[in-house]
Design a protein around this motif. Structure first.
Motif, PDB file in Angstrom:
ATOM      1  N   LEU A  64       0.764  -1.237   0.061  1.00  0.00           N
ATOM      2  CA  LEU A  64       0.140   0.034  -0.111  1.00  0.00           C
ATOM      3  C   LEU A  64       1.017   1.190   0.028  1.00  0.00           C
ATOM      4  N   PRO A  65       0.528   2.009  -0.801  1.00  0.00           N
ATOM      5  CA  PRO A  65       1.154   3.586  -0.934  1.00  0.00           C
ATOM      6  C   PRO A  65       1.035   4.272   0.143  1.00  0.00           C
ATOM      7  N   GLU A  66       1.962   5.197   0.535  1.00  0.00           N
ATOM      8  CA  GLU A  66       1.676   6.253   1.679  1.00  0.00           C
ATOM      9  C   GLU A  66       0.447   7.131   1.032  1.00  0.00           C
ATOM     10  N   LEU A  67      -0.686   7.379   1.915  1.00  0.00           N
ATOM     11  CA  LEU A  67      -1.614   8.312   1.576  1.00  0.00           C
ATOM     12  C   LEU A  67      -1.436   9.381   2.300  1.00  0.00           C
ATOM     13  N   ARG A  68      -1.414  10.648   1.292  1.00  0.00           N
ATOM     14  CA  ARG A  68      -1.477  11.892   1.691  1.00  0.00           C
ATOM     15  C   ARG A  68      -2.552  12.758   1.501  1.00  0.00           C
ATOM     16  N   ILE A  69      -3.376  12.480   2.515  1.00  0.00           N
ATOM     17  CA  ILE A  69      -4.899  13.077   2.306  1.00  0.00           C
ATOM     18  C   ILE A  69      -4.959  14.553   3.114  1.00  0.00           C
ATOM     19  N   SER A  70      -5.594  15.631   2.086  1.00  0.00           N
ATOM     20  CA  SER A  70      -5.695  16.821   2.424  1.00  0.00           C
ATOM     21  C   SER A  70      -7.318  17.267   2.400  1.00  0.00           C
ATOM     22  N   LEU A  71      -7.557  17.593   3.483  1.00  0.00           N
ATOM     23  CA  LEU A  71      -9.200  18.171   3.591  1.00  0.00           C
ATOM     24  C   LEU A  71      -9.197  19.674   3.474  1.00  0.00           C
ATOM     25  N   ASN A  72      -9.837  20.267   2.255  1.00  0.00           N
ATOM     26  CA  ASN A  72      -9.861  21.747   2.218  1.00  0.00           C
ATOM     27  C   ASN A  72     -11.106  22.066   2.327  1.00  0.00           C
ATOM     28  N   ASP A  73     -11.432  23.161   2.998  1.00  0.00           N
ATOM     29  CA  ASP A  73     -12.590  24.302   3.030  1.00  0.00           C
ATOM     30  C   ASP A  73     -12.155  25.608   3.557  1.00  0.00           C
ATOM     31  N   LEU A  74     -13.253  26.676   3.186  1.00  0.00           N
ATOM     32  CA  LEU A  74     -12.632  27.924   3.906  1.00  0.00           C
ATOM     33  C   LEU A  74     -12.271  27.944   4.985  1.00  0.00           C
ATOM     34  N   PRO A  75     -11.284  29.159   5.439  1.00  0.00           N
ATOM     35  CA  PRO A  75     -11.081  29.098   6.744  1.00  0.00           C
ATOM     36  C   PRO A  75     -11.914  29.161   7.894  1.00  0.00           C
ATOM     37  N   GLY A  76     -13.206  29.541   7.536  1.00  0.00           N
ATOM     38  CA  GLY A  76     -14.242  29.527   8.819  1.00  0.00           C
ATOM     39  C   GLY A  76     -14.784  28.049   9.143  1.00  0.00           C
ATOM     40  N   ASN A  77     -14.277  27.037   8.201  1.00  0.00           N
ATOM     41  CA  ASN A  77     -14.714  26.033   8.330  1.00  0.00           C
ATOM     42  C   ASN A  77     -14.271  25.512   9.854  1.00  0.00           C
ATOM     43  N   ASP A  78     -15.155  24.325  10.350  1.00  0.00           N
ATOM     44  CA  ASP A  78     -14.695  23.961  11.913  1.00  0.00           C
ATOM     45  C   ASP A  78     -13.762  22.493  11.571  1.00  0.00           C
ATOM     46  N   PHE A  79     -12.534  23.022  11.284  1.00  0.00           N
ATOM     47  CA  PHE A  79     -11.525  21.964  11.107  1.00  0.00           C
ATOM     48  C   PHE A  79     -11.244  21.219  12.582  1.00  0.00           C
ATOM     49  N   ASN A  80     -11.452  21.758  13.635  1.00  0.00           N
ATOM     50  CA  ASN A  80     -11.279  21.164  14.873  1.00  0.00           C
ATOM     51  C   ASN A  80     -12.171  19.933  15.077  1.00  0.00           C
ATOM     52  N   ASN A  81     -13.369  20.267  14.526  1.00  0.00           N
ATOM     53  CA  ASN A  81     -14.457  18.882  14.804  1.00  0.00           C
ATOM     54  C   ASN A  81     -13.933  17.783  13.941  1.00  0.00           C
ATOM     55  N   ILE A  82     -13.120  18.278  12.604  1.00  0.00           N
ATOM     56  CA  ILE A  82     -12.822  16.818  12.046  1.00  0.00           C
ATOM     57  C   ILE A  82     -11.594  16.331  12.775  1.00  0.00           C
ATOM     58  N   PHE A  83     -10.366  17.150  13.407  1.00  0.00           N
ATOM     59  CA  PHE A  83      -9.333  16.734  13.841  1.00  0.00           C
ATOM     60  C   PHE A  83      -9.827  15.716  15.003  1.00  0.00           C
ATOM     61  N   ILE A  84     -11.107  16.326  15.908  1.00  0.00           N
ATOM     62  CA  ILE A  84     -11.255  15.565  17.071  1.00  0.00           C
ATOM     63  C   ILE A  84     -11.841  13.958  16.349  1.00  0.00           C
ATOM     64  N   SER A  85     -12.246  13.976  15.276  1.00  0.00           N
ATOM     65  CA  SER A  85     -12.768  12.842  14.877  1.00  0.00           C
ATOM     66  C   SER A  85     -11.733  11.795  14.343  1.00  0.00           C
ATOM     67  N   LEU A  86     -10.440  12.281  14.068  1.00  0.00           N
ATOM     68  CA  LEU A  86      -9.684  11.549  13.619  1.00  0.00           C
ATOM     69  C   LEU A  86      -9.043  10.329  14.230  1.00  0.00           C
ATOM     70  N   PRO A  87      -8.767  10.380  15.675  1.00  0.00           N
ATOM     71  CA  PRO A  87      -8.262   9.032  16.259  1.00  0.00           C
ATOM     72  C   PRO A  87      -9.342   7.894  15.989  1.00  0.00           C
ATOM     73  N   GLU A  88     -10.578   8.340  16.049  1.00  0.00           N
ATOM     74  CA  GLU A  88     -11.598   6.998  16.074  1.00  0.00           C
ATOM     75  C   GLU A  88     -11.359   6.751  14.458  1.00  0.00           C
ATOM     76  N   PHE A  89     -10.988   7.601  13.354  1.00  0.00           N
ATOM     77  CA  PHE A  89     -11.052   7.161  12.119  1.00  0.00           C
ATOM     78  C   PHE A  89      -9.854   6.288  11.950  1.00  0.00           C
ATOM     79  N   TYR A  90      -8.624   6.723  12.677  1.00  0.00           N
ATOM     80  CA  TYR A  90      -7.287   5.934  12.405  1.00  0.00           C
ATOM     81  C   TYR A  90      -7.503   4.521  13.015  1.00  0.00           C
ATOM     82  N   LYS A  91      -8.254   4.713  14.192  1.00  0.00           N
ATOM     83  CA  LYS A  91      -8.454   3.296  14.974  1.00  0.00           C
ATOM     84  C   LYS A  91      -9.263   2.263  13.884  1.00  0.00           C
TER      85      LYS A  91
END
Length: 357
Positions: A64-91
């Protein structure tokens, strides 16, 4: 509705990922999701892309190649909410596919996709859903006509819209979409793939119901409040939605004119305003009692639209009228549901970047 839009494009996304990997199988793959938002659908497409890459590597017996995944939206987007969900996603990735965090690197990239976001030739697959119908700005011609509004009593295109307004919207879409394509062409590797889905139309008429009725009913709700003196009619005249639902022909023309991409597929899907949900889904339980209550389909759809457009309406009309506005909007949508089966058109286009000469 947005989940439904993503689901209808799934097979096209999987096909594009497979085609891209057949042409180029690097050790590290750059993937970008543009206009990712921050709700329950945010990681849905990324999961599907990872599933497809995983399936292809298993079939080929390749690492499997390394996966470099970029999530983009406007600066006002709630990126913190996405980051909080990442541990469960990685699990979940680790449990289901034995992909650790050292093999999948997810980052947030704030900024407008109407311009450069990534280093040159760093991306192999780009996806965007339910975003490109939003323009970078209201067409300047409409903004500069405050003293003599060109779109009086309306907030978007309607059956009575003047030709100059139609031209202004189409011109703005062409400028924005061309800049989007040019920016991605510089960021993508040769033969990279891109799948875009956004609101559009199959009709040549930009004022057809399939592309305008949602806005027309919202304008009617606003005008009903103006008639009662709740808001000034001039405020409605000076508001125009930064939105355009292009025809398939307009999209094709813009892509061919910009010249960086080849169209692999372009399809139009009909999407019910309520996502095709069964009417029984409108029955909800009161958390404080054992009673159940029915929520009209129009009110449910009104909440969907409110989640998307409230912030821009609030800036223009004020927060105090929002509850009443969307209540009236829901009633108008309910009446519309009684007369017809409202549908929008979702255009899905799969593109391949042309190789360097």
């Amino acid at each position: 509705m947005q989940r439904k839009i993503i689901s209808v494009a799934t097979s096209i996304i999987e096909e594009a990922v497979a085609d891209s990997l057949e042409k180029n199988f690097p050790e590290s793959i750059g993937i970008a999701d543009l206009g990712c938002s921050s709700g329950p659908n945010t990681l849905m497409v990324i999961s599907e892309i990872i599933d497809k890459v995983y399936a292809i590597t298993n079939k080929l017996g390749s690492p499997l190649p390394e996966l470099r995944i970029s999530l983009n939206d406007l600066p006002g987007n709630d990126f913190n909410n996405i980051f909080i969900s990442l541990p469960e996603f990685y699990k979940k990735l680790k449990m289901e596919k034995n992909i650790g965090q050292e093999g999948c690197f997810i980052s947030g990239v704030p900024g407008s996709f109407y311009g450069r976001l990534f280093p040159r030739k760093s991306l192999h697959f780009v996806h965007s859903s339910s975003s490109l119908h939003w323009l970078s700005q209201v067409p300047p011609t409409l903004e500069s006509s405050f003293l003599k509004p060109l779109n009086k009593g309306k907030i978007y295109i309607s059956k009575n819209t003047m030709a100059c307004v139609l031209d202004a919207y189409l011109s703005q879409f062409k400028r924005d979409f061309s800049l989007f394509l040019k920016s991605r062409s510089e960021e993508m590797a040769d033969d990279g793939s891109m799948v875009l889905s956004f609101m559009g139309r199959v009709s040549a008429d930009p004022s057809c119901e399939e592309s305008c009725m949602q806005w027309e009913l919202l304008a009617q709700a606003l005008m009903s409040m103006a008639l009662e003196g709740r808001i000034e009619e001039e405020k409605i005249d000076s508001f125009n939605a930064p939105y355009y639902a292009p025809s398939a022909m307009e999209v094709t023309s813009a892509i061919e004119e910009e010249g960086s991409f080849t169209i692999t597929r372009l399809e139009a899907f009909e999407i019910d305003w309520d996502g095709g949900a069964p009417i029984n889904n409108n029955v909800h339980e009161n958390p404080n009692t054992i009673e159940k209550y029915y929520v009209p389909r129009g009110q449910l759809f009104s909440k969907t639209i409110r989640a998307v457009v409230e912030s821009m309406l609030e800036c223009h009309f004020g927060r105090e009228i929002m509850d009443e506005l969307f209540r009236r909007y829901g009633e108008l949508v309910d009446d519309y549901f009684l007369k017809t089966r409202p549908r929008s058109i979702d255009l899905v286009v799969s593109l391949t970047k042309r190789g360097s000469l």
